[in-house]
Design an enzyme around this catalytic site. Structure first.
Site, PDB file in Angstrom:
ATOM      1  N   LYS A 169       0.836  -1.207   0.000  1.00 44.73           N
ATOM      2  CA  LYS A 169       0.000   0.000   0.000  1.00 44.73           C
ATOM      3  C   LYS A 169       0.865   1.248   0.000  1.00 44.73           C
ATOM      4  O   LYS A 169       2.065   1.236   0.319  1.00 44.73           O
ATOM      5  CB  LYS A 169      -0.930   0.011   1.223  1.00 44.73           C
ATOM      6  CG  LYS A 169      -0.235  -0.083   2.590  1.00 44.73           C
ATOM      7  CD  LYS A 169       0.295   1.223   3.127  1.00 44.73           C
ATOM      8  CE  LYS A 169       0.971   1.081   4.487  1.00 44.73           C
ATOM      9  NZ  LYS A 169       1.658   2.329   4.933  1.00 44.73           N
ATOM     10  N   PRO A 221       8.905  -3.994  -0.782  1.00 45.18           N
ATOM     11  CA  PRO A 221      10.114  -3.770   0.002  1.00 45.18           C
ATOM     12  C   PRO A 221       9.935  -4.113   1.479  1.00 45.18           C
ATOM     13  O   PRO A 221       8.853  -3.907   2.055  1.00 45.18           O
ATOM     14  CB  PRO A 221      10.387  -2.268  -0.173  1.00 45.18           C
ATOM     15  CG  PRO A 221       9.713  -1.921  -1.457  1.00 45.18           C
ATOM     16  CD  PRO A 221       8.503  -2.798  -1.540  1.00 45.18           C
ATOM     17  N   VAL A 222      11.004  -4.630   2.093  1.00 42.72           N
ATOM     18  CA  VAL A 222      10.988  -4.966   3.522  1.00 42.72           C
ATOM     19  C   VAL A 222      11.285  -3.713   4.334  1.00 42.72           C
ATOM     20  O   VAL A 222      12.191  -2.944   3.997  1.00 42.72           O
ATOM     21  CB  VAL A 222      12.033  -6.066   3.822  1.00 42.72           C
ATOM     22  CG1 VAL A 222      12.094  -6.361   5.313  1.00 42.72           C
ATOM     23  CG2 VAL A 222      11.707  -7.327   3.032  1.00 42.72           C
ATOM     24  N   ALA A 223      10.515  -3.498   5.419  1.00 38.71           N
ATOM     25  CA  ALA A 223      10.702  -2.337   6.301  1.00 38.71           C
ATOM     26  C   ALA A 223      10.724  -1.039   5.502  1.00 38.71           C
ATOM     27  O   ALA A 223      11.505  -0.140   5.770  1.00 38.71           O
ATOM     28  CB  ALA A 223      11.987  -2.477   7.119  1.00 38.71           C
ATOM     29  N   GLY A 224       9.828  -0.960   4.511  1.00 38.77           N
ATOM     30  CA  GLY A 224       9.810   0.199   3.624  1.00 38.77           C
ATOM     31  C   GLY A 224       8.600   1.094   3.774  1.00 38.77           C
ATOM     32  O   GLY A 224       8.412   2.018   2.993  1.00 38.77           O
ATOM     33  N   MET A 257       5.479   0.121   3.317  1.00 40.27           N
ATOM     34  CA  MET A 257       4.494  -0.250   2.301  1.00 40.27           C
ATOM     35  C   MET A 257       3.691  -1.495   2.676  1.00 40.27           C
ATOM     36  O   MET A 257       3.010  -2.084   1.839  1.00 40.27           O
ATOM     37  CB  MET A 257       5.188  -0.459   0.955  1.00 40.27           C
ATOM     38  CG  MET A 257       5.900   0.781   0.456  1.00 40.27           C
ATOM     39  SD  MET A 257       6.733   0.533  -1.122  1.00 40.27           S
ATOM     40  CE  MET A 257       5.331   0.481  -2.217  1.00 40.27           C
ATOM     41  N   GLY A 298       4.453  -4.629   3.522  1.00 40.45           N
ATOM     42  CA  GLY A 298       4.761  -5.947   2.967  1.00 40.45           C
ATOM     43  C   GLY A 298       4.456  -7.075   3.937  1.00 40.45           C
ATOM     44  O   GLY A 298       3.837  -8.078   3.566  1.00 40.45           O
ATOM     45  N   ALA A 326       0.739  -7.451   4.258  1.00 40.88           N
ATOM     46  CA  ALA A 326       0.188  -8.142   3.097  1.00 40.88           C
ATOM     47  C   ALA A 326       0.422  -9.650   3.207  1.00 40.88           C
ATOM     48  O   ALA A 326      -0.446 -10.450   2.843  1.00 40.88           O
ATOM     49  CB  ALA A 326       0.810  -7.600   1.811  1.00 40.88           C
ATOM     50  N   ASP A 385      -2.207  -2.476   9.776  1.00 44.61           N
ATOM     51  CA  ASP A 385      -2.336  -2.431   8.316  1.00 44.61           C
ATOM     52  C   ASP A 385      -2.920  -3.715   7.721  1.00 44.61           C
ATOM     53  O   ASP A 385      -3.270  -3.738   6.537  1.00 44.61           O
ATOM     54  CB  ASP A 385      -0.971  -2.186   7.664  1.00 44.61           C
ATOM     55  CG  ASP A 385      -0.458  -0.765   7.870  1.00 44.61           C
ATOM     56  OD1 ASP A 385      -1.269   0.121   8.184  1.00 44.61           O
ATOM     57  OD2 ASP A 385       0.763  -0.554   7.714  1.00 44.61           O
TER      58      ASP A 385
END
Length: 310
Positions: A10, A108-111, A113, A115, A118, A150
């Protein structure tokens, strides 16, 4: 037996962060939009006597935990316990045992977004099918909220207004498709650390706040990326930049490359750059990659869909 589901990362088009609450969380008002970067989770039955394992491949797979702290594992465990199927316990009836979990990553990891969220959403969707459970969407959303703020949105997908910790969701109508260039940083940022830095900054001085999301919701109805770009806002951008000053350079490169707008995604350090078209997004991503200010770049679009079986 094997079941596979996908869910999407996201971007926060608007993220307004309230002051810290007595429970340590912050009251949020955010507009989530699902990106067409997907996480895939496959659940497969182990052989008799075989210990279930979690494995990961794809984007920054080596950074993802493969033990019971992984959100996908916790999601499956939540369903398994409700079904009466615990890790290491095997039964003579026809119900499947606790599964192997395999994750294929694009987000991306720890970005910033979502992940990991999800992964949890896809694991929930796959787990209901794998265990043969009868759980409606409302109950599943409640389970998702216990895993992380999230996760309910990643289960729902699309575009939504989130309040509370972000888990209280209302669908937001949109028109059109939006195109993004994404710039990632392999160093990552800890979400709790970014929130703590925001509290520290606010204690030291008055800071502008994102306010209400009404303008963003109206812009989404227009389908005009320029109108939307003028209204992107994130209260976590300033603390993320304070913790990782190099993000300023990436934002500057995005502007120089012609992005309509650029914003730190969630708690960062990923930068989401809104573009006019897929071709424009490729051009912006390429220019930022060549500048060397980001670890990697990608191109995607929004809105995506919710977690579903494939």
């Amino acid at each position: 037996m094997s079941v596979t589901a996908v869910a999407h990362g996201k971007v926060n088009l608007h993220l307004s962060v309230g002051d810290v609450r007595p429970d340590g969380y912050h009251e949020l008002t955010t507009i989530f939009q699902s990106l067409n970067l997907r996480e895939q989770v496959r659940l497969s039955a182990p052989e008799p006597g075989e210990e279930p394992q979690l494995t990961v491949e794809g984007h920054s797979a080596h950074l993802v935990p493969t033990d019971s702290s992984n959100l996908a594992w916790r999601a499956v465990e939540l369903l398994a316990q409700r079904r009466g199927r615990y890790r290491g316990q095997y039964h003579a009836d026809d119900a499947p045992a606790f599964p192997h979990i395999h994750i294929t990553k694009e987000v991306p990891v720890a970005g910033g977004m979502a992940g990991g969220s999800a992964d949890a959403a896809a694991a929930l969707r796959a787990g209901v099918e794998y265990f043969g459970m009868d759980i409606d969407q409302r109950e599943l959303m409640g389970m998702a909220a216990t895993l992380g703020a999230d996760v309910p949105f990643c289960l729902l997908g699309g575009t939504a207004l989130g309040t509370g910790k972000g888990e209280e969701l209302v669908n937001v109508p949109t028109r059109g498709q939006y195109h993004w260039a994404i710039a990632t940083d392999k160093r990552g940022l800890s979400t709790p650390t970014v929130f703590a830095k925001l509290d520290e900054q606010r204690a030291a001085k008055d800071m502008p706040r994102a306010g209400a999301p009404d303008g963003v919701m109206q812009a989404l109805l227009s389908g005009d990326p320029h109108r939307l770009g003028a209204l992107l806002a994130n209260d976590l951008q300033a603390p993320a930049i304070s913790l990782m000053p190099s993000l300023r350079e990436t934002l500057a490169q995005a502007a120089e490359a012609g992005a309509i707008a650029a914003i730190v995604s969630g708690s960062g350090p990923t930068i989401a750059m809104l573009c006019e078209s897929e071709e424009h997004a490729v051009d912006v991503a390429t220019a930022v990659a060549v500048s060397g200010t980001a670890s990697a770049t990608a191109v995607t679009s929004s809105p995506g869909v919710g977690a579903h079986l494939i």
